[in-house]
Write an enzyme that holds these catalytic residues in place. Structure first.
Site, PDB file in Angstrom:
ATOM      1  N   LYS A 130      54.274  19.612  23.629  1.00 51.97           N
ATOM      2  CA  LYS A 130      53.782  18.461  24.393  1.00 51.97           C
ATOM      3  C   LYS A 130      52.326  18.263  24.033  1.00 51.97           C
ATOM      4  O   LYS A 130      51.632  19.226  23.691  1.00 51.97           O
ATOM      5  CB  LYS A 130      53.888  18.736  25.902  1.00 51.97           C
ATOM      6  CG  LYS A 130      53.905  17.477  26.746  1.00 51.97           C
ATOM      7  CD  LYS A 130      55.308  16.930  26.912  1.00 51.97           C
ATOM      8  CE  LYS A 130      55.372  15.646  27.658  1.00 51.97           C
ATOM      9  NZ  LYS A 130      56.763  15.257  27.939  1.00 51.97           N
ATOM     10  N   ASP A 170      55.339   9.463  26.467  1.00 55.97           N
ATOM     11  CA  ASP A 170      55.433   9.997  27.831  1.00 55.97           C
ATOM     12  C   ASP A 170      54.568   9.052  28.679  1.00 55.97           C
ATOM     13  O   ASP A 170      54.352   7.895  28.276  1.00 55.97           O
ATOM     14  CB  ASP A 170      54.946  11.453  27.884  1.00 55.97           C
ATOM     15  CG  ASP A 170      55.338  12.169  29.193  1.00 55.97           C
ATOM     16  OD1 ASP A 170      56.490  12.595  29.327  1.00 55.97           O
ATOM     17  OD2 ASP A 170      54.485  12.266  30.105  1.00 55.97           O
TER      18      ASP A 170
HETATM   19  P1  NDP Z   1      55.211   5.412  32.253  1.00 55.11           P
HETATM   20  O1  NDP Z   1      53.808   5.513  31.836  1.00 55.11           O
HETATM   21  O2  NDP Z   1      56.083   4.394  31.603  1.00 55.11           O
HETATM   22  O3  NDP Z   1      55.308   5.169  33.839  1.00 55.11           O
HETATM   23  C1  NDP Z   1      54.758   6.074  34.729  1.00 55.11           C
HETATM   24  C2  NDP Z   1      54.994   5.570  36.135  1.00 55.11           C
HETATM   25  O4  NDP Z   1      54.630   6.596  37.055  1.00 55.11           O
HETATM   26  C3  NDP Z   1      54.146   4.361  36.490  1.00 55.11           C
HETATM   27  O5  NDP Z   1      54.803   3.568  37.419  1.00 55.11           O
HETATM   28  C4  NDP Z   1      52.913   5.016  37.083  1.00 55.11           C
HETATM   29  O6  NDP Z   1      52.167   4.183  37.941  1.00 55.11           O
HETATM   30  C5  NDP Z   1      53.537   6.154  37.855  1.00 55.11           C
HETATM   31  N1  NDP Z   1      52.556   7.228  38.011  1.00 55.11           N
HETATM   32  C6  NDP Z   1      51.850   7.824  37.036  1.00 55.11           C
HETATM   33  N2  NDP Z   1      51.020   8.737  37.544  1.00 55.11           N
HETATM   34  C7  NDP Z   1      51.214   8.697  38.888  1.00 55.11           C
HETATM   35  C8  NDP Z   1      50.651   9.400  39.976  1.00 55.11           C
HETATM   36  N3  NDP Z   1      49.693  10.339  39.776  1.00 55.11           N
HETATM   37  N4  NDP Z   1      51.111   9.113  41.230  1.00 55.11           N
HETATM   38  C9  NDP Z   1      52.060   8.169  41.427  1.00 55.11           C
HETATM   39  N5  NDP Z   1      52.621   7.465  40.412  1.00 55.11           N
HETATM   40  C10 NDP Z   1      52.201   7.725  39.182  1.00 55.11           C
HETATM   41  O7  NDP Z   1      55.822   6.861  32.074  1.00 55.11           O
HETATM   42  P2  NDP Z   1      57.357   7.320  31.970  1.00 55.11           P
HETATM   43  O8  NDP Z   1      58.221   6.453  32.785  1.00 55.11           O
HETATM   44  O9  NDP Z   1      57.655   7.492  30.529  1.00 55.11           O
HETATM   45  O10 NDP Z   1      57.289   8.786  32.599  1.00 55.11           O
HETATM   46  C11 NDP Z   1      57.513   9.021  33.974  1.00 55.11           C
HETATM   47  C12 NDP Z   1      57.908  10.472  34.183  1.00 55.11           C
HETATM   48  O11 NDP Z   1      59.103  10.752  33.430  1.00 55.11           O
HETATM   49  C13 NDP Z   1      56.883  11.512  33.700  1.00 55.11           C
HETATM   50  O12 NDP Z   1      56.971  12.648  34.523  1.00 55.11           O
HETATM   51  C14 NDP Z   1      57.387  11.871  32.299  1.00 55.11           C
HETATM   52  O13 NDP Z   1      56.941  13.140  31.899  1.00 55.11           O
HETATM   53  C15 NDP Z   1      58.878  11.865  32.563  1.00 55.11           C
HETATM   54  N6  NDP Z   1      59.721  11.715  31.383  1.00 55.11           N
HETATM   55  C16 NDP Z   1      59.556  10.679  30.513  1.00 55.11           C
HETATM   56  C17 NDP Z   1      60.400  10.552  29.439  1.00 55.11           C
HETATM   57  C18 NDP Z   1      60.345   9.387  28.524  1.00 55.11           C
HETATM   58  O14 NDP Z   1      61.215   9.277  27.660  1.00 55.11           O
HETATM   59  N7  NDP Z   1      59.405   8.469  28.649  1.00 55.11           N
HETATM   60  C19 NDP Z   1      61.430  11.564  29.145  1.00 55.11           C
HETATM   61  C20 NDP Z   1      61.579  12.573  30.177  1.00 55.11           C
HETATM   62  C21 NDP Z   1      60.726  12.635  31.227  1.00 55.11           C
HETATM   63  P3  NDP Z   1      50.725   3.626  37.475  1.00 55.11           P
HETATM   64  O15 NDP Z   1      51.024   2.471  36.590  1.00 55.11           O
HETATM   65  O16 NDP Z   1      50.050   3.246  38.735  1.00 55.11           O
HETATM   66  O17 NDP Z   1      50.040   4.757  36.772  1.00 55.11           O
HETATM   67  O1  2IT Z   2      59.520  14.754  28.792  1.00 59.53           O
HETATM   68  C1  2IT Z   2      60.209  14.350  27.851  1.00 59.53           C
HETATM   69  O2  2IT Z   2      61.321  14.827  27.602  1.00 59.53           O
HETATM   70  C2  2IT Z   2      59.674  13.257  27.019  1.00 59.53           C
HETATM   71  N1  2IT Z   2      58.596  12.736  27.308  1.00 59.53           N
HETATM   72  C3  2IT Z   2      60.431  12.811  25.809  1.00 59.53           C
HETATM   73  C4  2IT Z   2      60.071  13.648  24.622  1.00 59.53           C
HETATM   74  C5  2IT Z   2      60.645  13.197  23.308  1.00 59.53           C
HETATM   75  O3  2IT Z   2      60.301  13.882  22.340  1.00 59.53           O
HETATM   76  O4  2IT Z   2      61.406  12.236  23.215  1.00 59.53           O
END
Ligand code: NDP
Ligand code: 2IT
Length: 451
Positions: A130, A170
């Site tokens: 990461k 992420d």
């Molecule tokens: P994005 O940046 O697309 O969206 C993040 C969302 O979470 C936004 O709505 C953001 O709001 C909110 N957020 C971020 N920080 C905070 C906080 N401190 N408190 C409350 N809300 C918050 O990210 P993703 O959707 O890609 O990721 C979301 C989660 O999913 C993370 O934990 C990530 O590690 C996990 N994840 C992502 C994957 C992926 O493929 N993208 C894969 C597996 C897991 P704001 O706009 O106000 O910051």
């Molecule tokens: O937390 C996660 O699994 C991710 N942000 C996706 C990682 C990836 O390599 O697609």
């Protein structure tokens, strides 16, 4: 004689805490895995004697570097970048990049540690890593983000590559940022190669990567429900977040006949008692992806919806809860409210969204609880398919990828069940995911000898 003692959890965690001073999120993530793995290795001398768990909690390496860039005013900004390469026993390091003001080394070490087990559960040859930066893209122009991404990659490129380490997105890193990062990688290395996933279709991306994490979470939830003799259709759900994972999870829930009641961001949440339907979700997608607006605007647009500033949605009564924003967003108070309101299933779209106290409550209550490392593995799994696609210089169609994702999530569910099912037939998915993920990586490490 080498020692063959099984440390108790507290002693083990004291050691982790001492060696990783102040890294609370990392200690939390290790603690959750160790609580299940220590009793497991008590019956498995080979892992114990080889100190496998101890070795897994020491990242292969943590790379940290300076990232300088010039903002739109001509001022020089200095941020810190990292790549945590946790473990490559079963394949090249793989895992996302996070750009957010609250990124620390501890956060990235916890994410890389979790990723190692998650990637093992997918069954694909990917190790765990990461990276990211404390750079906060939220208040920055597109030109500033481009300059930051180019500067970040100018250092990162020497540490990655298709057979070494393959980053993706992420929080704060979506297809726009991957475009800037990939462009700079290609420019410096002089090679077009699959060193990043989450790329756009035009330059080697997968037709399902954007949707894969959110869709996969719902596939996993459906498997859990079906295993318990339940179904998705007709249920109510609360979703937190309004980013990539949250919006695609909501999309799939709606398609499965679930009424989605909430979405949120870091400023607050919206509650729409009429349900967020396809059309409203399309509006949110445009708000978030094109206009980069705030979720509070939803309540101005749709009558009947309420915005709650500074709050999380856990007090809204529902059958299903999907925390999809960030770590430790769902605390013990939130867990208590969900349980008091009769929640049937909680499935983690974000990484470690439940605090330790919240997840203990869910496990004790015996509700269906899908931990992140299993439930959100669909994203990295489709990243794995993107790597294969790039290596073979070919594309898979969306329908084929959808079938593969569905099968992968079912397989992950079944692995968790195999290792997590109790004598009463109830499945502890946290234990199942921890043990199945651990065993796969541990067996590879044993074969390599001491290193
Ligand atoms: P994005 O940046 O697309 O969206 C993040 C969302 O979470 C936004 O709505 C953001 O709001 C909110 N957020 C971020 N920080 C905070 C906080 N401190 N408190 C409350 N809300 C918050 O990210 P993703 O959707 O890609 O990721 C979301 C989660 O999913 C993370 O934990 C990530 O590690 C996990 N994840 C992502 C994957 C992926 O493929 N993208 C894969 C597996 C897991 P704001 O706009 O106000 O910051
Ligand atoms: O937390 C996660 O699994 C991710 N942000 C996706 C990682 C990836 O390599 O697609």
């Amino acid at each position: 004689m080498p020692t063959d003692d099984i440390p108790d959890l507290d002693a083990f965690l004291d050691g982790v805490r001492q060696r990783n001073s102040g890294e609370e999120e990392f200690v939390q993530a290790v603690g959750e895995v160790a609580a299940d793995v220590l009793p497991f290795i008590a019956d498995h001398a080979q892992y114990r004697q080889a100190q496998i768990l101890r070795r897994m909690t020491e990242p292969d390496r943590v790379i940290s570097f300076r990232v300088c860039w010039e903002d739109d005013n001509g001022d020089i900004q200095v941020e810190r970048g990292w790549r945590v390469q946790n473990n490559n026993a079963i394949g090249p390091y793989k895992g996302g990049l996070r750009f957010s003001g609250n990124v620390t080394q501890s956060v990235l070490k916890f994410l890389a540690f979790e990723q190692t087990f998650k990637n093992a559960l997918t069954g694909l040859p990917m190790g765990g890593g990461k990276g990211g930066s404390n750079f906060d893209p939220k208040s920055r122009s597109a030109a500033e983000i481009m300059r930051f991404c180019q500067s970040f990659m100018t250092e990162l490129y020497r540490h990655i590559g298709p057979d070494v380490d393959v980053p993706a997105g992420d929080i704060g890193v979506g297809s726009r940022e991957i475009g800037y990062l990939f462009g700079q990688y290609k420019r410096i290395s002089g090679r077009w190669e699959g060193a990043l996933t989450g790329k756009a279709l035009a330059y080697g991306g997968s037709r399902l990567r954007t949707e894969a994490t959110g869709f996969g979470v719902v596939h996993f939830l459906r498997e859990m429900l079906e295993n318990a003799g339940e179904e998705l259709e007709g249920k109510t759900a609360i979703v937190s977040g309004s980013g990539n994972v949250a919006l695609h999870a909501a999309r799939k829930l709606i398609a499965c006949g679930v009424k989605v009641l909430t979405l949120s961001d870091s400023d607050g949440f919206v509650h729409d008692p009429d349900g967020i339907d396809e059309e409203k979700l399309d509006w949110v997608m445009t708000l978030k992806l094109d206009r980069r607006g705030r979720i509070s605007e939803y309540a101005d647009e749709f009558g009947g919806a309420e915005y709650h500033a500074g709050k999380a949605p856990w007090h809204v009564a529902c059958d299903l809860a999907l925390p999809c924003a960030t770590q430790n967003e769902l605390d013990e108070d939130g867990a208590r409210a969900l349980l008091d309101n009769g929640v049937m299933a909680v499935v983690e779209g974000a990484n470690m969204p439940s605090t330790r106290a919240a997840s203990d409550r869910f496990r004790k209550a015996g509700i269906l609880f899908g931990p992140a490392k299993a439930a959100n593995a669909g994203g990295v799994a489709v990243s794995g398919l993107e790597i294969t696609q790039n290596a073979q210089r070919m594309f898979w169609e969306r329908d084929k990828l959808d079938d593969m994702l569905t099968a992968l999530m079912k397989d992950i569910h079944d692995k968790c069940r195999a290792d997590g099912e109790g004598e009463d037939g109830r499945v502890d998915y946290v234990r199942g995911a921890n043990i199945a993920g651990f065993r796969k990586v541990a067996d590879a490490m044993l074969d390599f000898g001491v290193m």
